[in-house]
Design an enzyme around this catalytic site. Structure first.
Site, PDB file in Angstrom:
ATOM      1  CE  LYS A 177      -4.341  -1.692   1.883  1.00 41.75           C
ATOM      2  NZ  LYS A 177      -5.426  -1.445   2.840  1.00 41.75           N
ATOM      3  CE  LYS A 194      -8.764  -9.251  -6.661  1.00 40.75           C
ATOM      4  NZ  LYS A 194      -9.444  -8.927  -5.440  1.00 40.75           N
ATOM      5  CE  LYS A 246     -12.234  -0.897  -4.449  1.00 43.82           C
ATOM      6  NZ  LYS A 246     -11.876  -2.081  -3.655  1.00 43.82           N
TER       7      LYS A 246
HETATM    8  P1  ADP Z   1     -11.325  -5.416  -5.219  1.00 41.89           P
HETATM    9  O1  ADP Z   1     -10.288  -6.313  -5.859  1.00 41.89           O
HETATM   10  O2  ADP Z   1     -12.561  -5.338  -6.040  1.00 41.89           O
HETATM   11  O3  ADP Z   1     -10.750  -4.078  -4.856  1.00 41.89           O
HETATM   12  P2  ADP Z   1     -11.139  -5.833  -2.407  1.00 41.89           P
HETATM   13  O4  ADP Z   1      -9.666  -5.963  -2.479  1.00 41.89           O
HETATM   14  O5  ADP Z   1     -11.734  -4.581  -1.861  1.00 41.89           O
HETATM   15  O6  ADP Z   1     -11.739  -6.101  -3.860  1.00 41.89           O
HETATM   16  O7  ADP Z   1     -11.674  -7.107  -1.616  1.00 41.89           O
HETATM   17  C1  ADP Z   1     -12.707  -7.087  -0.654  1.00 41.89           C
HETATM   18  C2  ADP Z   1     -12.995  -8.530  -0.285  1.00 41.89           C
HETATM   19  O8  ADP Z   1     -13.574  -9.234  -1.393  1.00 41.89           O
HETATM   20  C3  ADP Z   1     -11.756  -9.332   0.100  1.00 41.89           C
HETATM   21  O9  ADP Z   1     -12.109 -10.187   1.180  1.00 41.89           O
HETATM   22  C4  ADP Z   1     -11.439 -10.140  -1.136  1.00 41.89           C
HETATM   23  O10 ADP Z   1     -10.805 -11.357  -0.811  1.00 41.89           O
HETATM   24  C5  ADP Z   1     -12.819 -10.388  -1.738  1.00 41.89           C
HETATM   25  N1  ADP Z   1     -12.737 -10.433  -3.205  1.00 41.89           N
HETATM   26  C6  ADP Z   1     -12.339  -9.430  -4.024  1.00 41.89           C
HETATM   27  N2  ADP Z   1     -12.423  -9.769  -5.312  1.00 41.89           N
HETATM   28  C7  ADP Z   1     -12.890 -11.046  -5.341  1.00 41.89           C
HETATM   29  C8  ADP Z   1     -13.194 -11.970  -6.391  1.00 41.89           C
HETATM   30  N3  ADP Z   1     -13.043 -11.641  -7.664  1.00 41.89           N
HETATM   31  N4  ADP Z   1     -13.661 -13.196  -6.041  1.00 41.89           N
HETATM   32  C9  ADP Z   1     -13.832 -13.528  -4.742  1.00 41.89           C
HETATM   33  N5  ADP Z   1     -13.574 -12.711  -3.706  1.00 41.89           N
HETATM   34  C10 ADP Z   1     -13.100 -11.478  -3.989  1.00 41.89           C
END
Ligand code: ADP
Ligand code: TRP
Length: 342
Positions: free
Chosen positions: A119, A209, A212
């Site tokens: 980060k 994956k 967002k």
């Molecule tokens: P993003 O990648 O969209 O920014 P975050 O890092 O904010 O998502 O993740 C928030 C939560 O959602 C975490 O616990 C993460 O493991 C889960 N998560 C994020 N993307 C996925 C995905 N594509 N499939 C399953 N779980 C996910």
């Protein structure tokens, strides 16, 4: 004897997608529903953690409430008195214990935290806050205040959990039995026994994956998005040219992702879905079924979210916060006595 404690943070942001729901929100809600009879389940919004990197503070109140609403709409059993739902900053012992733990934490051990490295690498040096550096210590306080043994967290948080165990043992060695040491990561996995690694993939690029931070948003299904848009995205999902449905994430990641989405949004096991679709030679019918299932999932979730009663939610937060203050202050007093402050 009081119940053993399971504890985790309810982290959510404002543009949640179906990957967040299926990979993080749903497993937490399921866990709470399954374990709440036997355990005390503590679920809290880590609001003090939410500005360890810069945010728009005018949106924070709304984000905190939205966070709780999303979990309630996902089925969090807020009526269960063994489930505590609270905001971290409403229990001031979290901040107070953090300071004390800080004084027993090495600069070097925080400097080794990979989340801090990742980060902070994205920020200008003058925007890297001490709060970001200190993030794991606050997380340790979150856990240790309630004698939590079981802490379900994703892979990115396991280093913080290991630190929590280290600081608990260190303090216990110096001052006697102050803290319950949470279980090691391996035992956590065995206890929660769930597929920790589930990742919903981007519909346009199933090698990565769903996230967002995808710039186009074409491969992402947002929880607040229109079901029609979701349908279009699924119908144009990237698959392969093998013309044979087979659940194999390595050789057919796009198809396997669709099968996962179908199973998870319709509440059917992946085995059942596979039995039905394996061997089919056309992808159209599978896509249509996935689209139907995801659309009805979205409609259902969005209508539940619209019906959430904020008054009941706030009453739940306030009663949990009163109970949590009592519990946390007991631990804090023990620590204050041990270090000579009382
Ligand atoms: P993003 O990648 O969209 O920014 P975050 O890092 O904010 O998502 O993740 C928030 C939560 O959602 C975490 O616990 C993460 O493991 C889960 N998560 C994020 N993307 C996925 C995905 N594509 N499939 C399953 N779980 C996910
Ligand atoms: N750091 C966790 C995350 O990013 C959230 C969190 C804060 C947490 N304090 C916690 C999780 C204590 C478990 C226990 O997901």
């Amino acid at each position: 004897m009081s119940k053993q404690v399971i504890l985790t943070g309810l982290r959510a942001n404002n543009d949640l997608h179906i990957g967040n729901y299926l990979g993080a929100i749903m497993p937490t809600v399921d866990m709470a529903r399954q374990k709440a009879d036997e355990f005390q389940v503590n679920l809290f919004v880590p609001d003090l953690h939410s500005f360890t990197t810069p945010i728009d503070h005018s949106q924070l109140q709304a984000a905190i409430m939205n966070n709780v609403r999303v979990y309630a709409a996902a089925g969090l059993p807020i009526e269960n008195s063994n489930v505590n739902v609270y905001r971290q900053s409403y229990v001031s012992a979290h901040s107070e214990l953090t300071w004390i733990l800080d004084c027993f934490t090495g600069f070097g051990e925080m400097n080794r935290m990979t989340q801090f490295k990742d980060k902070s690498a994205k920020l200008n040096e003058d925007r890297i806050s001490l709060g970001l550096f200190n993030y794991p210590v606050l997380m340790a306080a979150d856990i240790l205040l309630y004698d939590a043994r079981y802490v379900p967290v994703g892979d990115d948080q396991t280093q913080h959990l290991e630190f929590t165990r280290d600081i608990a043992v260190r303090m216990n060695n110096q001052f006697g039995e102050l803290f319950t040491v949470p279980k090691a990561v391996k035992e956590q996995h065995a206890f929660f026994g769930k597929d920790q690694g589930l990742r919903i993939k981007d519909l346009q690029d199933p090698s990565k994956k769903m996230s967002k931070s995808d710039e186009t948003g074409k491969g992402v299904i947002f929880l607040s998005g229109s079901p029609d848009v979701a349908r279009k995205k699924i119908m144009s999902a990237v698959t392969d040219d093998l013309a044979l449905v087979n659940y194999d994430h390595k050789s057919q990641p796009g198809i396997s992702n669709l099968l996962d989405l179908l199973a998870l949004t319709s509440g059917v096991s992946i085995e059942e879905v596979n039995t039905k679709y394996s061997g089919q030679t056309m992808y159209g019918p599978l896509k249509k079924d996935v689209a139907d299932s995801v659309c009805s999932f979205l409609e259902d979730f969005q209508s539940k979210l619209a019906k959430i009663d904020d008054k009941a939610l706030i009453a739940k937060l306030e009663s949990s916060e009163a109970a949590m203050n009592t519990q946390a202050n007991e631990t804090l007093l023990k620590v204050q006595k041990a270090v000579g402050l009382r």
